[in-house]
Motif scaffolding. Structure first.
Motif, PDB file in Angstrom:
ATOM      1  N   LYS A 121       0.832  -1.208   0.000  1.00  0.00           N
ATOM      2  CA  LYS A 121       0.000   0.000   0.000  1.00  0.00           C
ATOM      3  C   LYS A 121       0.870   1.263   0.000  1.00  0.00           C
ATOM      4  O   LYS A 121       0.521   2.282  -0.584  1.00  0.00           O
ATOM      5  N   ASN A 122       2.027   1.166   0.652  1.00  0.00           N
ATOM      6  CA  ASN A 122       2.920   2.324   0.735  1.00  0.00           C
ATOM      7  C   ASN A 122       3.952   2.361  -0.386  1.00  0.00           C
ATOM      8  O   ASN A 122       4.938   3.088  -0.296  1.00  0.00           O
ATOM      9  N   THR A 123       3.744   1.559  -1.411  1.00  0.00           N
ATOM     10  CA  THR A 123       4.681   1.514  -2.537  1.00  0.00           C
ATOM     11  C   THR A 123       3.957   2.009  -3.784  1.00  0.00           C
ATOM     12  O   THR A 123       2.821   1.600  -4.039  1.00  0.00           O
ATOM     13  N   SER A 124       4.612   2.880  -4.546  1.00  0.00           N
ATOM     14  CA  SER A 124       3.947   3.408  -5.748  1.00  0.00           C
ATOM     15  C   SER A 124       3.892   2.325  -6.828  1.00  0.00           C
ATOM     16  O   SER A 124       4.666   1.362  -6.808  1.00  0.00           O
ATOM     17  N   GLU A 125       2.988   2.527  -7.774  1.00  0.00           N
ATOM     18  CA  GLU A 125       2.840   1.563  -8.867  1.00  0.00           C
ATOM     19  C   GLU A 125       4.161   1.413  -9.626  1.00  0.00           C
ATOM     20  O   GLU A 125       4.567   0.310  -9.980  1.00  0.00           O
ATOM     21  N   GLU A 126       4.832   2.538  -9.823  1.00  0.00           N
ATOM     22  CA  GLU A 126       6.085   2.508 -10.580  1.00  0.00           C
ATOM     23  C   GLU A 126       7.178   1.733  -9.830  1.00  0.00           C
ATOM     24  O   GLU A 126       7.876   0.892 -10.406  1.00  0.00           O
ATOM     25  N   ASP A 127       7.259   1.993  -8.536  1.00  0.00           N
ATOM     26  CA  ASP A 127       8.255   1.297  -7.716  1.00  0.00           C
ATOM     27  C   ASP A 127       7.947  -0.205  -7.684  1.00  0.00           C
ATOM     28  O   ASP A 127       8.840  -1.051  -7.787  1.00  0.00           O
ATOM     29  N   LEU A 128       6.659  -0.532  -7.557  1.00  0.00           N
ATOM     30  CA  LEU A 128       6.259  -1.948  -7.533  1.00  0.00           C
ATOM     31  C   LEU A 128       6.656  -2.630  -8.845  1.00  0.00           C
ATOM     32  O   LEU A 128       7.173  -3.752  -8.855  1.00  0.00           O
ATOM     33  N   TYR A 129       6.420  -1.920  -9.957  1.00  0.00           N
ATOM     34  CA  TYR A 129       6.817  -2.451 -11.263  1.00  0.00           C
ATOM     35  C   TYR A 129       8.331  -2.682 -11.303  1.00  0.00           C
ATOM     36  O   TYR A 129       8.796  -3.747 -11.714  1.00  0.00           O
ATOM     37  N   LYS A 162      -4.173  -2.051  -8.585  1.00  0.00           N
ATOM     38  CA  LYS A 162      -2.793  -1.566  -8.777  1.00  0.00           C
ATOM     39  C   LYS A 162      -1.864  -2.752  -9.100  1.00  0.00           C
ATOM     40  O   LYS A 162      -1.081  -2.702 -10.054  1.00  0.00           O
ATOM     41  N   MET A 163      -1.986  -3.809  -8.329  1.00  0.00           N
ATOM     42  CA  MET A 163      -1.138  -5.003  -8.588  1.00  0.00           C
ATOM     43  C   MET A 163      -1.380  -5.568  -9.983  1.00  0.00           C
ATOM     44  O   MET A 163      -0.446  -5.913 -10.704  1.00  0.00           O
ATOM     45  N   LEU A 164      -2.675  -5.666 -10.338  1.00  0.00           N
ATOM     46  CA  LEU A 164      -2.991  -6.276 -11.637  1.00  0.00           C
ATOM     47  C   LEU A 164      -2.539  -5.391 -12.798  1.00  0.00           C
ATOM     48  O   LEU A 164      -2.168  -5.883 -13.861  1.00  0.00           O
ATOM     49  N   ARG A 165      -2.547  -4.073 -12.570  1.00  0.00           N
ATOM     50  CA  ARG A 165      -2.035  -3.174 -13.621  1.00  0.00           C
ATOM     51  C   ARG A 165      -0.525  -3.344 -13.779  1.00  0.00           C
ATOM     52  O   ARG A 165       0.011  -3.279 -14.888  1.00  0.00           O
ATOM     53  N   VAL A 166       0.143  -3.568 -12.671  1.00  0.00           N
ATOM     54  CA  VAL A 166       1.589  -3.822 -12.751  1.00  0.00           C
ATOM     55  C   VAL A 166       1.837  -5.129 -13.530  1.00  0.00           C
ATOM     56  O   VAL A 166       2.707  -5.188 -14.400  1.00  0.00           O
ATOM     57  N   ILE A 167       1.029  -6.134 -13.253  1.00  0.00           N
ATOM     58  CA  ILE A 167       1.192  -7.402 -13.995  1.00  0.00           C
ATOM     59  C   ILE A 167       0.936  -7.165 -15.491  1.00  0.00           C
ATOM     60  O   ILE A 167       1.658  -7.677 -16.351  1.00  0.00           O
ATOM     61  N   LYS A 168      -0.073  -6.345 -15.772  1.00  0.00           N
ATOM     62  CA  LYS A 168      -0.384  -6.030 -17.178  1.00  0.00           C
ATOM     63  C   LYS A 168       0.810  -5.342 -17.852  1.00  0.00           C
ATOM     64  O   LYS A 168       1.142  -5.627 -19.009  1.00  0.00           O
ATOM     65  N   GLU A 169       1.440  -4.445 -17.114  1.00  0.00           N
ATOM     66  CA  GLU A 169       2.598  -3.726 -17.667  1.00  0.00           C
ATOM     67  C   GLU A 169       3.778  -4.700 -17.867  1.00  0.00           C
ATOM     68  O   GLU A 169       4.533  -4.582 -18.838  1.00  0.00           O
ATOM     69  N   ILE A 170       3.903  -5.655 -16.958  1.00  0.00           N
ATOM     70  CA  ILE A 170       4.959  -6.671 -17.131  1.00  0.00           C
ATOM     71  C   ILE A 170       4.655  -7.512 -18.383  1.00  0.00           C
ATOM     72  O   ILE A 170       5.544  -7.836 -19.158  1.00  0.00           O
TER      73      ILE A 170
END
Ligand code: NIG
Ligand code: FE
Length: 421
Positions: A121-129, A162-170
């Motif tokens: 929750k405290n991590t940005s989408e970009e950082d998570l990616y 947010k997690m699923l969008r990161v997976i989509k970007e991967i």
């Protein structure tokens, strides 16, 4: 783009003619060609054969040559169960376990999955990616050529998305093929502890419709186990997923005889995964289904659990897929060569059974068998080239040491791949 010729292949293994799922004693075998060559055109396998029947090449300018130096060539691993998108790490819990706490005790104290959820929750989408892509590049170097990734550390609609969008970007940016699973039902968030059914309602009525609308998931997952989600809740969630076209791939029987295998089979899940707690009853249930039992021996190793009865499963005619379960709590490793060694040492699978479980059967557990998991003309040229080995058994035998020398992804040497395009 030039074609590629791989020459001097000591052993070309897991050749297939029909991409079929391997069950029971079929897992023991795969065709292989000693002293082989293999041609690649664009991103696909063009042809292969024996060096002795080699007719030569008319126009050498058409080809880049890779010398396998008598190493083994096999298809990339198909890792059908991972949680590779996560934030931070949980080594403090690792120390707590050394000092005597169990995985369930840590979870009950608000650690475990809930701990990862707070960090996420405290991590940005970009950082998570960025954190996740680092792991993706690590597993590619370890030979993984297709992977399933789950959500499940969000546990709130916005954070799951947010997690699923990161997976989509991967999916879009990584050179390997990715399938995504929605795992909103991974743990009961703290504020729903007293009324977990209310959280199940949110998963069903809020999360699933949004995720389906944005086409963010290929599958749906539930952690059906003691202290997590019940059989009834699991059935409801799987049914809601099916209504939106999401088939199940679920966590079952990791911590107890949870009924997870039975409900997964009943709801037509593609796979039921973990299965440390499996008796003859569970095996009988699986035998009547098309659901693929998927075993994750790194998790049993890391948590000190009993290993699932793989031998009994195979001897009774079942197929088995093996996967990494790469996640911060129960298997902080995506090392498939180690999974293979554990499968042989702890699950008593033969090297050939383990290789089939990590290639063609893993591809079936992600419905990617038309493109991945075996050496066949027209399949994706995602390949592993090992150093020269004396036999297939030498690979799991030399545990802890990577024998991989070169990786080819989509017809390109991995070092040549631009992972950010
Ligand atoms: O597959 N069992 C549930 N989920 C993961 C663990 C997740 C975690 O501890 O972060 C697993 O073991
Ligand atoms: Fe898992």
């Amino acid at each position: 783009m030039k074609k590629i010729l791989i020459k001097n292949i000591g052993n070309l293994i897991t050749i297939s003619s029909n991409s079929g799922l391997k069950k029971g004693h079929e897992m023991q075998h795969f065709p292989q060609i000693k002293n082989a060559w293999l041609k690649i055109k664009n991103d696909r396998i063009l042809d292969f054969g024996n060096m002795e029947d080699w007719e030569g090449i008319d126009n050498w300018n058409e080809f880049d040559i890779i010398d396998a130096e008598n190493g083994t060539v096999l298809p990339s691993w198909c890792d059908s169960h991972s949680h590779i998108v996560y934030a931070g790490s949980r080594e403090q819990e690792f120390v707590d376990k050394i000092n005597g706490l169990s995985y369930e005790e840590i979870a009950r104290k608000g650690g475990g999955i809930l701990n990862s959820s707070l960090i996420l929750k405290n991590t940005s989408e970009e950082d998570l990616y960025n954190q996740s892509m680092k792991r993706i590049n690590e597993v590619i170097k370890g030979g993984t050529g297709a992977i399933e990734i789950k959500s499940g550390y969000g546990l709130e609609t916005e954070q799951e998305i947010k997690m699923l969008r990161v997976i989509k970007e991967i999916k879009r940016t990584s050179p390997i093929t990715v399938k995504s699973s929605f795992l909103g039902a991974h743990a009961i968030p703290k504020k729903y502890k007293k009324n977990p059914d209310n959280y199940v309602e949110i998963v069903i009525n809020e999360m699933i419709p949004k995720i389906a609308k944005e086409k963010l998931a290929d599958y749906i997952d539930v952690f059906c186990d003691t202290g997590f989600f019940t059989v009834n809740q699991t059935e409801k969630i799987l049914k809601a997923g099916l209504d939106y076209g999401l088939k199940g791939k679920i966590h079952a029987n990791e911590l107890a005889f949870s009924g997870g295998i039975q409900v997964g089979v009943k709801m037509g899940a593609i796979s039921v995964d973990h299965l440390e707690f499996s008796s003859d009853k569970e095996i009988k249930c699986l035998k009547k289904s098309n659901t693929i039992p998927t075993l994750l021996p790194s998790t049993a190793f890391f948590l000190g659990l009993n290993y699932p009865p793989a031998r009994k499963m195979i001897n009774s005619g079942l197929p088995i897929a093996l996967a990494s379960d790469y996640n911060p709590g129960s298997s902080p490793s995506g090392n498939i060569e180690f999974v293979m060694s554990l499968a042989c040492i702890k699950l008593k699978m033969t090297p050939e059974e383990a290789i089939n479980a990590l290639t063609i059967n893993g591809s079936h557990a992600m419905e990617l068998q038309d493109d991945f998991g075996s050496i066949e003309k027209g399949k994706k040229a995602n390949l592993i080239i090992t150093e020269k080995v004396s036999s297939n058994a030498y690979i799991p035998y030399s545990f802890g040491k990577s024998l991989i020398k070169k990786i080819i992804i989509e017809g390109k040497l991995y070092n040549d791949c631009n992972t950010n395009n």
